[in-house]
Every structure is written in structure tokens, then in C-alpha cells.
Scaffold this motif. Structure first.
Motif, PDB file in Angstrom:
ATOM      1  N   SER A 255       5.213 -41.222 -15.561  1.00 55.03           N
ATOM      2  CA  SER A 255       5.881 -42.315 -16.271  1.00 55.03           C
ATOM      3  C   SER A 255       7.387 -42.054 -16.380  1.00 55.03           C
ATOM      4  O   SER A 255       7.843 -40.905 -16.328  1.00 55.03           O
TER       5      SER A 255
ATOM      6  N   GLN B  21       8.386 -39.392 -18.887  1.00 59.91           N
ATOM      7  CA  GLN B  21       8.090 -38.033 -18.437  1.00 59.91           C
ATOM      8  C   GLN B  21       9.028 -37.611 -17.308  1.00 59.91           C
ATOM      9  O   GLN B  21       9.386 -36.435 -17.192  1.00 59.91           O
TER      10      GLN B  21
ATOM     11  N   ARG C 215      -5.697 -41.637 -24.799  1.00 61.50           N
ATOM     12  CA  ARG C 215      -4.252 -41.884 -24.804  1.00 61.50           C
ATOM     13  C   ARG C 215      -3.608 -40.915 -23.826  1.00 61.50           C
ATOM     14  O   ARG C 215      -4.041 -39.766 -23.703  1.00 61.50           O
TER      15      ARG C 215
ATOM     16  N   ASP D 114       0.521 -40.114 -22.244  1.00 61.87           N
ATOM     17  CA  ASP D 114       1.916 -40.527 -22.084  1.00 61.87           C
ATOM     18  C   ASP D 114       2.478 -40.152 -20.720  1.00 61.87           C
ATOM     19  O   ASP D 114       3.655 -40.399 -20.450  1.00 61.87           O
TER      20      ASP D 114
ATOM     21  N   GLU E 227      -6.002 -36.651 -25.659  1.00 60.67           N
ATOM     22  CA  GLU E 227      -4.807 -37.216 -25.052  1.00 60.67           C
ATOM     23  C   GLU E 227      -4.675 -36.674 -23.628  1.00 60.67           C
ATOM     24  O   GLU E 227      -5.644 -36.726 -22.876  1.00 60.67           O
TER      25      GLU E 227
END
Length: 280
Positions: free
Chosen positions: A145, A148, A231, A233, A258
Motif C-alpha cells: 500500500s 507502507q 485487518r 494495512d 491483523e
């Protein structure tokens, strides 16, 4: 950074170096006390190590699966050169093939977490024959992402002007208070033994990785499993859902986890892996 609950392996596992045609690799090798139903190789993610799988080793061995968690070249207890070219994805994929060739009798179940999943995918695309199945754990279809990517760039910039100890202290200063004392000395020791060239090369790979899902989907009849927390990220969960559909893969979402279900919810993660392996 993955934070394993402990750096002490369970009684069923021993640490040793796996000798291959491409060098020696540090492993944690967990062997069932009874019949062995299969062998799994577990590849860690960026800044991680074989210790990220410690909490999985005992339940996997108890279910009858030998589990071999591997430090890739330049990761923690596996040596590597200072040349970034040595950590090109194709080189790391060849390492995985060499490891699979000696780790067990017959094809192995391959599991890759995050960066390890993209290296595992590259190995399968080179030669799927050594593998009985592939599990992509919190590992997405292409680059990480944007948020990141920014973090990797910050780390890479720091590594070019600071030594590993200085970078460690800078990272710890940014940790939230609840993480400040979690395995601090073990994590520091692991960080200091990573090769900076490995971190620079693999960090770059994460920011430019192309979408190779269609290539992987064409590898038949290899069973594929997409497993993640609820989840993430690094790769948004809907992106992982869509990847599983494109692959015709089994999909597992671990509640309460996560980006690292292997450390967040190890019992549920081990159960999901074993259920997949028993059907393949």
C-alpha cells in the motif's frame, strides 16, 4: 516489524542449519512425535525471521506435520553478502527451491508470510514440482500500500546514512508505548543480525512488485490458500479477497488478527493451515 511472542522454540523443535546446494540456511525444525502426514516450509516477511512462526510449530507438529521455518539469506541467522544483487527476487526464489529439495521426502507445503509470500510465489513460478500446496499469508497480488511504501522508503533512506544500531534506536523511538518492552532485546539482536543489503533490496521489491496473479493461477493443479487477518494495512483485505477469487483459492480470514495472524492468533492460524493441508 513482526513481534513473535517468544524467541524460545518449543520442545518439539530444534534449531540447525539446512545444507543446500545454494548454501546453509538457519531453520527451526519441528517434528511430530508420531506419524508425519507432510512437511511444511515457512518463509518469513520483511524484517522478520523464522521466529515469527514459533507459536505455530507446536500445534502443527501435534497435528502430524513437520514444520520447517527458514531464515532466508541475509535474514537473522542465515548469512548473506553485502551485495544487493544477491537478494534479487529470482535469487531468493532459487534459494527456496534448493531448500525444498533437501527439507523432506517428496513435495512440501509452502507458506510465505508477506514478503515471504511473494518470494514463495516466485519460486512456484520457476518450478512448482517441489510443492504440494502454496499458502499466501497476508501477502498480496502486487506492491504494498502507498502508506507502507512511504515507510519502506524512510527505512531505506535511513539505512543509507545510519548504521543498524542507530536505525534500531530511531525505530524504537517511534514505537507506541504498549510495544516498547515487547521482546526488546531479542528483537534488537535479530535486527542487528539482518544484512542491510537484504533489507534494502527486498524493501525495494515490495514497492515495485508487479501483479503476477494470473501467472500463478495458470499453475495447475497446485492448491492455493489465501490466509490473512481481518485487518491489514499492508494489502487491504478486499484486495486479498479478490486475489483469492482470481486464483480459485481457498480463503481464510482469521478473526482478531491483523497483518501477522501467525503471531496474533496462532492457534486459529495453525488450525486453518492444517485443515487446508489435510485436504491436499
Amino acid at each position: 516489524m513482526s513481534r513473535p511472542p517468544t524467541f524460545v522454540p518449543p520442545a518439539c523443535a530444534r534449531g540447525h542449519h539446512l545444507r543446500t546446494a545454494r548454501g546453509d540456511f538457519a531453520v527451526l525444525d519441528a517434528v511430530p512425535s508420531g506419524p508425519v502426514h507432510g512437511t511444511a516450509m515457512l518463509l518469513p516477511g520483511f524484517t522478520g525471521s523464522k521466529e515469527d512462526f514459533i507459536a505455530l510449530l507446536e500445534p502443527l507438529a501435534a497435528a502430524g506435520f513437520r514444520a520447517v521455518a527458514v531464515d532466508g539469506r541475509g535474514q537473522y541467522e542465515s548469512d548473506g553478502p553485502a551485495d544487493q544483487q544477491a537478494y534479487a527476487q529470482a535469487e531468493l526464489a532459487q534459494d527456496v527451491l534448493a531448500q525444498a529439495a533437501v527439507v523432506g521426502d517428496g513435495p512440501v507445503h509452502l507458506v510465505g508470510h508477506s514478503l515471504g509470500g511473494q518470494i514463495a510465489r516466485a519460486a512456484v513460478l520457476l518450478d512448482a514440482r517441489p510443492f504440494r500446496s502454496l499458502t499466501l499469508m497476508s501477502s498480496g497480488p502486487a506492491r504494498i500500500s502507498p502508506a507502507q511504501q512511504d515507510k519502506v522508503k524512510l527505512l531505506s533512506d535511513a539505512l543509507t546514512v545510519m548504521d543498524m544500531d542507530q536505525v534500531w534506536e530511531a525505530m524504537r523511538a517511534l514505537d507506541p508505548p504498549e510495544d516498547a518492552d515487547v521482546n526488546g532485546e531479542d528483537l534488537r539482536r535479530r535486527w542487528l543480525r539482518h544484512n542491510p543489503a537484504q533489507l534494502l533490496a527486498t524493501g525495494h521489491q515490495l514497492t515495485v512488485e508487479p501483479d503476477r496473479v494470473d501467472e500463478l493461477a495458470a499453475v495447475r493443479p497446485l492448491p492455493v490458500h489465501v490466509l490473512s487477518g481481518e485487518r491489514d494495512d499492508t494489502w487491504p483485505v478486499p484486495l486479498l479477497d479478490a486475489m483469492a477469487v482470481r486464483l480459485g483459492a481457498r480463503r481464510t480470514v482469521i478473526e482478531g488478527a491483523e497483518h501477522s495472524p501467525n503471531t496474533d492468533r496462532p492457534a486459529a492460524t495453525a488450525e486453518a493451515l492444517v485443515g487446508f493441508w489435510r485436504q491436499n
